[in-house]
Scaffold this motif. Structure first.
Motif, PDB file in Angstrom:
ATOM      1  N   VAL A  25      35.262 -33.622  38.745  1.00 18.59           N
ATOM      2  CA  VAL A  25      35.999 -33.695  37.487  1.00 18.59           C
ATOM      3  C   VAL A  25      37.018 -34.825  37.561  1.00 18.59           C
ATOM      4  CG1 VAL A  25      37.534 -32.483  35.892  1.00 18.59           C
ATOM      5  CG2 VAL A  25      35.692 -31.241  37.066  1.00 18.59           C
ATOM      6  N   ARG A  26      36.904 -35.757  36.625  1.00 21.94           N
ATOM      7  CA  ARG A  26      37.837 -36.880  36.556  1.00 21.94           C
ATOM      8  C   ARG A  26      38.999 -36.571  35.623  1.00 21.94           C
ATOM      9  NH1 ARG A  26      37.974 -41.161  32.723  1.00 21.94           N
ATOM     10  NH2 ARG A  26      39.130 -42.982  33.468  1.00 21.94           N
ATOM     11  N   ARG A  27      38.717 -36.313  34.367  1.00 23.63           N
ATOM     12  CA  ARG A  27      39.735 -35.982  33.381  1.00 23.63           C
ATOM     13  C   ARG A  27      39.289 -34.772  32.565  1.00 23.63           C
ATOM     14  NH1 ARG A  27      41.450 -41.873  30.704  1.00 23.63           N
ATOM     15  NH2 ARG A  27      42.473 -42.710  32.587  1.00 23.63           N
ATOM     16  N   ILE A  28      40.273 -34.059  32.032  1.00 26.67           N
ATOM     17  CA  ILE A  28      40.002 -32.943  31.130  1.00 26.67           C
ATOM     18  C   ILE A  28      40.593 -33.289  29.770  1.00 26.67           C
ATOM     19  CG2 ILE A  28      40.259 -30.483  30.684  1.00 26.67           C
ATOM     20  CD1 ILE A  28      40.924 -30.137  33.670  1.00 26.67           C
ATOM     21  N   TYR A  29      39.732 -33.612  28.824  1.00 32.73           N
ATOM     22  CA  TYR A  29      40.158 -33.848  27.438  1.00 32.73           C
ATOM     23  C   TYR A  29      40.021 -32.537  26.669  1.00 32.73           C
ATOM     24  CZ  TYR A  29      39.645 -38.854  28.444  1.00 32.73           C
ATOM     25  OH  TYR A  29      39.771 -40.118  28.974  1.00 32.73           O
ATOM     26  N   CYS A  30      40.966 -32.266  25.805  1.00 30.09           N
ATOM     27  CA  CYS A  30      40.962 -31.023  25.039  1.00 30.09           C
ATOM     28  C   CYS A  30      41.114 -31.326  23.553  1.00 30.09           C
ATOM     29  CB  CYS A  30      42.105 -30.115  25.483  1.00 30.09           C
ATOM     30  SG  CYS A  30      42.110 -29.716  27.245  1.00 30.09           S
ATOM     31  N   VAL A  31      40.460 -30.510  22.745  1.00 33.25           N
ATOM     32  CA  VAL A  31      40.517 -30.664  21.297  1.00 33.25           C
ATOM     33  C   VAL A  31      41.196 -29.434  20.708  1.00 33.25           C
ATOM     34  CG1 VAL A  31      39.195 -31.019  19.182  1.00 33.25           C
ATOM     35  CG2 VAL A  31      38.375 -31.990  21.341  1.00 33.25           C
ATOM     36  N   GLY A  32      42.247 -29.648  19.934  1.00 29.65           N
ATOM     37  CA  GLY A  32      42.928 -28.551  19.257  1.00 29.65           C
ATOM     38  C   GLY A  32      42.610 -28.548  17.768  1.00 29.65           C
TER      39      GLY A  32
END
Length: 232
Positions: A25-32
């Motif tokens: 896992v490199r980055r964790i992008y999240c959508v709200g």
């Protein structure tokens, strides 16, 4: 062998169904704000675009287990989500090409200090205190696209102690996965190892020490999390 001045952090990683390999896992992008019913239950404006934020990769809790109740919170919430893992990326990815960059899918929890989120929204403050704390991103086992296809029409369900709290089809997302990837790639150079938590449907709520959360989505591996005592 590289000589680091302090101990090198461990690489965050996810397990893969029917494989001994691990997904880094490199980055964790999240959508709200990506489901209308959830936007309404949060008393937000459903005409607003979904928001993008990030969690640190070491917030990953791989495959379930127990997580501590976080410090600095008295209102600890679950948010069940579909997770997308990328095998490739780039800038300005076209929607029609977006799914070709997907390695696989999983379910995940965007654990939230809700008491601090409300304050951050009211004052226009950053979201790190509410979203980016330790153990805030439990994610289940990944299933490859080759094994499940693209998860565009599947029911996401979350229960707490056996009581169903969230139950919605991922096809109700305001931004579908293709649109999310395309929009994110306008802002960031997406890379292999990036994962995207695609937003939660209505039914979010608080949990306490001793509670058990179970999250499922059609065709994917289930995720179970227990809430432990206060983080030390």
């Amino acid at each position: 062998m590289t000589d680091y001045a302090v101990a090198s952090p461990a690489q965050a990683r996810l397990t893969i169904k029917n494989s001994d390999q691990l997904f880094p896992v490199r980055r964790i992008y999240c959508v709200g704000k990506n489901y209308v019913a959830h936007v309404r239950e949060m008393n937000a404006d459903e005409r607003d675009e979904p928001v993008i934020f990030m969690k640190p990769s070491d917030a990953i809790v791989r495959g379930g287990g127990e997580i501590p109740y976080p410090v600095l919170s008295n209102d600890f919430h679950y948010e069940g989500e579909l997770v997308v893992a990328l095998k490739s990326g780039g800038y300005n990815i076209a929607e029609d090409d977006a799914q070709s960059h997907i390695f696989g899918y999983a379910v995940g929890l965007d654990m939230t200090r809700r008491d601090h989120q409300l304050n951050a929204i009211e004052k226009g403050l950053p979201w790190e205190i509410t979203k980016a704390f330790d153990h805030s991103a439990p994610v289940g086992t990944l299933t490859r696209v080759e094994d499940v296809g693209h998860v565009n029409d599947a029911v996401l369900r979350l229960s707490v102690n056996g009581d169903t709290r969230q139950d919605a089809n991922v096809n109700l997302m305001l931004w579908n996965t293709k649109e999310i990837i395309a929009r994110l790639s306008q802002q960031h150079r997406l890379m292999p190892g990036d994962i995207i938590m695609t937003g939660t449907p209505a039914g979010v709520g608080a949990v306490q020490t001793g509670d058990k959360i179970t999250l499922t989505c059609d065709g994917l591996e289930a995720l179970s999390i227990s809430i432990g005592g206060l983080a030390a």
